[in-house]
Design a protein around this motif. Structure first.
Motif, short mmCIF file in Angstrom:
data_model
loop_
_atom_site.label_atom_id
_atom_site.label_comp_id
_atom_site.label_asym_id
_atom_site.label_seq_id
_atom_site.Cartn_x
_atom_site.Cartn_y
_atom_site.Cartn_z
N MET A 38 0.84 -1.20 0.00
CA MET A 38 0.00 0.00 0.00
C MET A 38 0.87 1.24 0.00
SD MET A 38 -3.02 0.97 2.71
CE MET A 38 -4.03 2.44 2.48
N THR A 39 0.46 2.24 -0.75
CA THR A 39 1.22 3.49 -0.79
C THR A 39 1.06 4.24 0.52
OG1 THR A 39 -0.66 4.66 -1.78
CG2 THR A 39 0.98 3.74 -3.29
N ASN A 40 2.06 5.05 0.88
CA ASN A 40 1.95 5.90 2.06
C ASN A 40 2.15 7.38 1.72
OD1 ASN A 40 4.77 6.12 1.78
ND2 ASN A 40 5.14 4.49 3.27
N THR A 41 2.12 7.69 0.43
CA THR A 41 2.16 9.08 -0.01
C THR A 41 0.76 9.68 0.11
OG1 THR A 41 1.69 8.30 -2.26
CG2 THR A 41 3.99 8.70 -1.70
N LEU A 42 0.68 11.00 0.03
CA LEU A 42 -0.64 11.63 -0.10
C LEU A 42 -1.18 11.27 -1.48
CD1 LEU A 42 -0.04 15.20 1.41
CD2 LEU A 42 -1.42 13.34 2.39
N THR A 43 -2.36 10.71 -1.53
CA THR A 43 -2.92 10.30 -2.82
C THR A 43 -3.08 11.49 -3.75
OG1 THR A 43 -4.07 8.50 -1.71
CG2 THR A 43 -4.85 9.07 -3.91
N THR A 44 -3.33 12.65 -3.18
CA THR A 44 -3.48 13.86 -3.99
C THR A 44 -2.16 14.29 -4.63
OG1 THR A 44 -3.27 15.12 -1.92
CG2 THR A 44 -5.50 14.75 -2.78
N ASP A 45 -1.04 13.80 -4.12
CA ASP A 45 0.25 14.03 -4.77
C ASP A 45 0.40 12.95 -5.83
OD1 ASP A 45 2.87 14.36 -5.57
OD2 ASP A 45 3.63 14.71 -3.53
N VAL A 46 -0.18 13.18 -6.96
CA VAL A 46 -0.28 12.17 -8.01
C VAL A 46 1.09 11.67 -8.46
CG1 VAL A 46 -1.04 11.74 -10.38
CG2 VAL A 46 -2.51 13.03 -8.82
N LYS A 47 2.01 12.58 -8.67
CA LYS A 47 3.34 12.20 -9.16
C LYS A 47 4.05 11.27 -8.17
CE LYS A 47 7.64 14.19 -10.96
NZ LYS A 47 8.38 15.46 -11.25
N ALA A 48 4.00 11.64 -6.89
CA ALA A 48 4.68 10.83 -5.87
C ALA A 48 4.00 9.47 -5.71
CB ALA A 48 4.69 11.57 -4.54
N THR A 49 2.69 9.46 -5.79
CA THR A 49 1.96 8.19 -5.63
C THR A 49 2.22 7.26 -6.80
OG1 THR A 49 0.24 9.34 -4.36
CG2 THR A 49 -0.32 7.16 -5.24
#
Length: 377
Positions: A38-49
């Protein structure tokens, strides 16, 4: 897995479950046990996710879960799904509308928690969205968020309460003629989780998603997950797994594969067999293994490599591996290929040489596999 008639004590008889699809990935039945993270980035940070999803996929993740806590995340999910190469599971809590939005955004699966998604009417709306968008569902029971009436009934979180929660939710899906679902019953307590999963395995034929939730950091969480999930997998329970670590998602994928590799349930990349080292070692085993783990991360072909410091166990281990190196005296050791002695090798430059041998063996295995597949057509 295929039966081993020579070593029957290695056989694991997987529980028979029905198969569902998570995007283009089969889960359950006779499909390979899939590895999730599972990702732990902010989902709204599309590039990072997207970058984190792709890193996990490169490490071998079959499925990746992304949290969808708000409307902005629902909007971002649509772009994320479009750009990545693995199916995305949308993690939904509290707000049923996020589940509807995620299904419409292209999520391959919705993870919903029966303890906090809302009443049956809201669940039905989520089911309709899943059906309309060819989206599966994971019923995610968690000991930390059980329904109030079950806590009142049982007095505290326990396996019986977890399984009852899961079966109640299964009934809702089945009553709505929805059968594309898998189920999990996670707890941070290894004993509770193991007991709940064993009961669940007998109560339903749905694919089971294994996990020890909130397991901890990289070291402690790996140990706890290996004990809890390892025992269940050994019993044949589990169709897909997620190792929950307070660490980089890539580490979760690595640990998941190592658990499966240890049980012979799935293989990916190089399985390094190495000794802890002692005064008999003919070279620095620990530093050599650390370097080889880094240098061989790009190998996806299932194969084995033994790195043993001396001749006590080295030759015996090398007989059972694709490539092996056993330390000797006078600054050199012996290289084994396909279980047979091949040539002596000086310790200087040994890492580069071993990497070359592993890469060559991987190419040979791939060629042999491809030839066998072509012959079978």
């Amino acid at each position: 897995m295929s039966l081993n008639h020579i070593r029957p004590w290695r056989n694991i008889y997987r529980r028979k479950s029905r198969q569902i699809m998570v995007g283009n990935v089969p889960v359950g039945g006779d499909a390979p046990i899939t590895v999730q993270t599972m990702t732990n980035t902010l989902t709204t940070d599309v590039k990072a996710t997207i970058a984190q999803v792709q890193a996990a996929a490169d490490a071998g993740a079959d499925i990746v879960r992304v949290s969808v806590p708000d409307v902005e995340s629902s909007k971002a999910l649509k772009e994320i799904v479009r750009e990545v190469t693995v199916p995305i599971v949308a993690d939904i809590h509290f707000h049923y509308k996020r589940g509807i939005e995620a299904a419409e955004a292209g999520a391959a699966c919705l993870r919903i928690n029966p303890g906090n998604i809302g009443d049956e009417k809201r669940v039905k709306e989520v089911i309709k969205a899943a059906r309309d968008n060819n989206c599966s569902i994971r019923i995610g029971v968690n000991a930390g968020s059980l329904e109030r009436h079950l806590l009142e009934k049982y007095g505290e979180p326990c396996p019986d309460a977890m399984v009852e929660s899961g079966m109640d939710h299964i009934k809702i899906l089945q009553d709505n003629d929805f059968h594309e679902f898998k189920i999990s019953c996670k707890a941070s307590d290894v004993f509770m989780a193991a007991a709940a999963y064993q009961q669940l395995a007998e109560a339903t034929d749905a694919p089971i998603h294994l996990g020890i939730t909130e397991a901890g950091g990289l070291t402690s969480g790996t140990i706890k997950s290996a004990i809890g999930m390892g025992n269940l997998l050994w019993m044949g329970i589990g169709d897909t797994i997620r190792v929950s670590l307070s660490a980089d998602p890539v580490e979760e994928v690595k640990v998941g594969y190592e658990i499966l590799k240890s049980l012979g349930l799935r293989h990916r990349g190089v399985n390094i067999i190495s000794c802890p080292s002692c005064a008999r070692q003919g070279f620095d085993v620990i530093k050599t293994v650390e370097a080889l783990e880094r240098r061989l991360e790009h190998i996806k072909t299932p194969m084995s490599l033994s790195i043993i410091g001396c001749v006590v166990n080295g030759p015996g281990e090398a007989l059972m591996t694709d490539v092996g190196f056993t330390g000797g005296g006078n600054g050199s050791g012996m290289v084994y290929l396909a279980g047979k002695q091949s040539h002596k090798l000086g310790n200087k430059g040994m890492i580069d040489h071993i990497v070359e041998q592993v890469e060559a063996r991987a190419e040979a295995i791939e060629a042999e596999t491809q030839a066998a597949e072509q012959a079978a057509e």
